[in-house]
Design an enzyme around this catalytic site. Structure first.
Site, PDB file in Angstrom:
ATOM      1  N   ILE A  13       0.832  -1.204   0.000  1.00  0.00           N
ATOM      2  CA  ILE A  13       0.000   0.000   0.000  1.00  0.00           C
ATOM      3  C   ILE A  13       0.867   1.254   0.000  1.00  0.00           C
ATOM      4  O   ILE A  13       0.576   2.224  -0.707  1.00  0.00           O
ATOM      5  CB  ILE A  13      -0.971  -0.007   1.200  1.00  0.00           C
ATOM      6  CG1 ILE A  13      -1.891  -1.229   1.117  1.00  0.00           C
ATOM      7  CG2 ILE A  13      -1.803   1.274   1.238  1.00  0.00           C
ATOM      8  CD1 ILE A  13      -2.761  -1.438   2.339  1.00  0.00           C
ATOM      9  N   PHE A  74       2.699   3.090   7.209  1.00  0.00           N
ATOM     10  CA  PHE A  74       2.168   1.836   6.668  1.00  0.00           C
ATOM     11  C   PHE A  74       2.959   0.614   7.138  1.00  0.00           C
ATOM     12  O   PHE A  74       2.676  -0.499   6.685  1.00  0.00           O
ATOM     13  CB  PHE A  74       2.211   1.859   5.132  1.00  0.00           C
ATOM     14  CG  PHE A  74       1.417   2.966   4.498  1.00  0.00           C
ATOM     15  CD1 PHE A  74       0.064   2.826   4.264  1.00  0.00           C
ATOM     16  CD2 PHE A  74       2.030   4.156   4.130  1.00  0.00           C
ATOM     17  CE1 PHE A  74      -0.672   3.841   3.676  1.00  0.00           C
ATOM     18  CE2 PHE A  74       1.310   5.178   3.533  1.00  0.00           C
ATOM     19  CZ  PHE A  74      -0.046   5.019   3.305  1.00  0.00           C
ATOM     20  N   ASN A  93       6.903  -4.221  16.987  1.00  0.00           N
ATOM     21  CA  ASN A  93       6.920  -3.443  15.748  1.00  0.00           C
ATOM     22  C   ASN A  93       5.705  -2.533  15.619  1.00  0.00           C
ATOM     23  O   ASN A  93       5.830  -1.341  15.332  1.00  0.00           O
ATOM     24  CB  ASN A  93       6.990  -4.369  14.534  1.00  0.00           C
ATOM     25  CG  ASN A  93       7.046  -3.592  13.226  1.00  0.00           C
ATOM     26  OD1 ASN A  93       8.097  -3.068  12.847  1.00  0.00           O
ATOM     27  ND2 ASN A  93       5.920  -3.488  12.532  1.00  0.00           N
ATOM     28  N   THR A 118      -6.948  -0.770  10.599  1.00  0.00           N
ATOM     29  CA  THR A 118      -7.544  -1.966  10.002  1.00  0.00           C
ATOM     30  C   THR A 118      -8.940  -2.211  10.535  1.00  0.00           C
ATOM     31  O   THR A 118      -9.261  -1.847  11.681  1.00  0.00           O
ATOM     32  CB  THR A 118      -6.674  -3.200  10.302  1.00  0.00           C
ATOM     33  OG1 THR A 118      -7.354  -4.382   9.888  1.00  0.00           O
ATOM     34  CG2 THR A 118      -6.383  -3.324  11.799  1.00  0.00           C
ATOM     35  N   TYR A 142      -2.804  -8.799  16.273  1.00  0.00           N
ATOM     36  CA  TYR A 142      -2.638  -7.830  15.187  1.00  0.00           C
ATOM     37  C   TYR A 142      -3.645  -6.696  15.311  1.00  0.00           C
ATOM     38  O   TYR A 142      -3.293  -5.512  15.344  1.00  0.00           O
ATOM     39  CB  TYR A 142      -2.788  -8.525  13.826  1.00  0.00           C
ATOM     40  CG  TYR A 142      -3.000  -7.551  12.691  1.00  0.00           C
ATOM     41  CD1 TYR A 142      -2.005  -6.642  12.334  1.00  0.00           C
ATOM     42  CD2 TYR A 142      -4.201  -7.519  11.975  1.00  0.00           C
ATOM     43  CE1 TYR A 142      -2.201  -5.739  11.296  1.00  0.00           C
ATOM     44  CE2 TYR A 142      -4.396  -6.624  10.940  1.00  0.00           C
ATOM     45  CZ  TYR A 142      -3.403  -5.734  10.607  1.00  0.00           C
ATOM     46  OH  TYR A 142      -3.601  -4.826   9.592  1.00  0.00           O
ATOM     47  N   LYS A 146      -3.122  -2.505  16.544  1.00  0.00           N
ATOM     48  CA  LYS A 146      -3.616  -1.363  15.775  1.00  0.00           C
ATOM     49  C   LYS A 146      -4.549  -0.493  16.625  1.00  0.00           C
ATOM     50  O   LYS A 146      -4.492   0.744  16.574  1.00  0.00           O
ATOM     51  CB  LYS A 146      -4.341  -1.853  14.519  1.00  0.00           C
ATOM     52  CG  LYS A 146      -3.442  -2.471  13.471  1.00  0.00           C
ATOM     53  CD  LYS A 146      -2.644  -1.418  12.725  1.00  0.00           C
ATOM     54  CE  LYS A 146      -2.009  -1.982  11.466  1.00  0.00           C
ATOM     55  NZ  LYS A 146      -1.358  -0.957  10.649  1.00  0.00           N
ATOM     56  N   ILE A 208     -11.209 -23.296  -0.703  1.00  0.00           N
ATOM     57  CA  ILE A 208     -12.343 -22.546  -0.157  1.00  0.00           C
ATOM     58  C   ILE A 208     -12.590 -23.091   1.244  1.00  0.00           C
ATOM     59  O   ILE A 208     -12.934 -24.267   1.415  1.00  0.00           O
ATOM     60  CB  ILE A 208     -13.610 -22.707  -1.011  1.00  0.00           C
ATOM     61  CG1 ILE A 208     -13.404 -22.149  -2.414  1.00  0.00           C
ATOM     62  CG2 ILE A 208     -14.789 -22.002  -0.341  1.00  0.00           C
ATOM     63  CD1 ILE A 208     -14.607 -22.304  -3.328  1.00  0.00           C
ATOM     64  N   GLY A 285     -12.656 -18.564  13.506  1.00  0.00           N
ATOM     65  CA  GLY A 285     -12.550 -17.110  13.557  1.00  0.00           C
ATOM     66  C   GLY A 285     -12.879 -16.391  12.273  1.00  0.00           C
ATOM     67  O   GLY A 285     -12.696 -15.169  12.194  1.00  0.00           O
TER      68      GLY A 285
END
Length: 332
Positions: A13, A74, A93, A118, A142, A146, A208, A285
């Site tokens: 991104i 980013f 990080n 996010t 994660y 954020k 899938i 999840g």
């Protein structure tokens, strides 16, 4: 014209945002440690620093030498599963290094910040489409890191006059329209490039995970938004950051979700190739559907979604993959 430091500007991104900054008349400067980024994703005429966002000495020097007025961030680790097994890496990080970055900014009088957040901060949402006022309850480290940064930004805005915007992404997808840069992750976890790899034989098949969800075709629904549309929203917010202490949160998505089967069918239509499919059990999840209400960004920023249909997004991704079947070449 603004001098903009793009942290993580050699990533997927970030590199697209660098190009959009140039198109909008700004001067981007890139900071990237190339752990996941690619030097080849950044044009040679863009100032580039191979450095770590958590190194306050290096960041401070760049901020001063390049007369930086605004920072875009980013540079997060973003593998959900890994964040569960290696949370220390993610807190170090995504949160601690970001705190060091913010401290360097404040120490050098830079008080405008655009943050890549996010939709994972919402966890399993209470209702759909997802609006910015829904409760945030991440279900993995994660998403939690954020959200921790978002909360830190609110405190810094109140205490120090930092002005910021946090953009909560849904599924970034696609590539530059001219095919010059695109998506090249290792490992790759995003659905569209994985399906393209299955179509071209670089993967044996696409799996899938779950065909019995309460959705029109039984597979999960997700909101795919073009990477250049994401980038343009980040630049449209600049004027909102003029007031000290401004705090803005925006969802970025199309609000038009597509199922896994629809993505596969669209890749087949764009490429003319058959995608081998293996059906498997649901993954723990995975919510049945996740998609955005991004009217706030559209109303307040004048953000316009150019790529409203997933097939058009896939066409740009296919252009990149055809021209760069091995991704970015050359040493990082």
């Amino acid at each position: 014209m603004m001098n903009v430091l793009v942290v993580g500007g050699a990533g997927y991104i970030g590199s697209h945002c660098v190009r959009q900054l140039v198109a909008a008349g700004h001067r981007p400067v890139v900071l990237d440690n190339l752990v996941f980024g690619h030097r080849a994703a950044v044009a040679s005429d863009i100032a580039f620093y191979n450095a770590d966002l958590g190194d306050p000495v290096a960041v401070s020097q760049i901020l001063r030498d390049e007369s930086i007025e605004l920072v875009m961030h980013f540079a997060a680790f973003a593998y959900v599963g890994e964040s569960v097994t290696e949370p220390r890496k993610y807190y170090e990080n995504n949160f601690v290094a970001t705190l060091r970055l913010l401290e360097a900014m404040l120490d050098n009088g830079v008080k405008k910040f655009v943050f890549s957040s996010t939709c994972a901060t919402y966890g399993e949402p209470q209702s759909l489409p997802i609006v910015e006022t829904l409760p945030q309850a991440p279900i993995n480290p994660y998403g939690q890191t954020k959200l921790d940064v978002e909360n830190c930004l609110k405190a810094f805005a109140h205490a120090y006059g930092l002005s910021f915007a946090a953009f909560r992404y849904f599924n970034a997808a696609g590539a530059a329209e001219d095919g010059s840069i695109g998506e090249d992750h290792s490992p790759e976890t995003h659905l569209i490039p994985l399906v393209i790899d299955a179509a071209t034989g670089r993967r044996e098949h696409i799996k899938i995970f779950g065909t019995d969800y309460d959705t029109p075709d039984g597979t999960c629904l997700r909101d795919y938004v073009h990477v250049d549309d994401l980038s343009r929203a980040h630049i449209a917010v600049f004027e909102k950051l003029e007031r000290p202490g401004a705090a803005h949160f925006y969802n970025l998505g199309t609000g038009r979700p597509n199922s896994v089967r629809e993505i596969i069918a669209a890749v087949e239509a764009v490429t003319g190739l058959k995608v081998p499919v293996v059906e498997d059990a649901r993954r723990a999840g995975d919510p049945p559907a996740l998609y955005a209400d991004s009217r706030k960004a559209q109303d307040e920023l004048g953000w316009k979604i150019k790529f409203t249909e997933v097939q058009a997004i896939i066409e740009t991704a296919w252009r990149w993959h055809q021209a760069n079947p091995e991704g970015f070449k050359g040493p990082n």
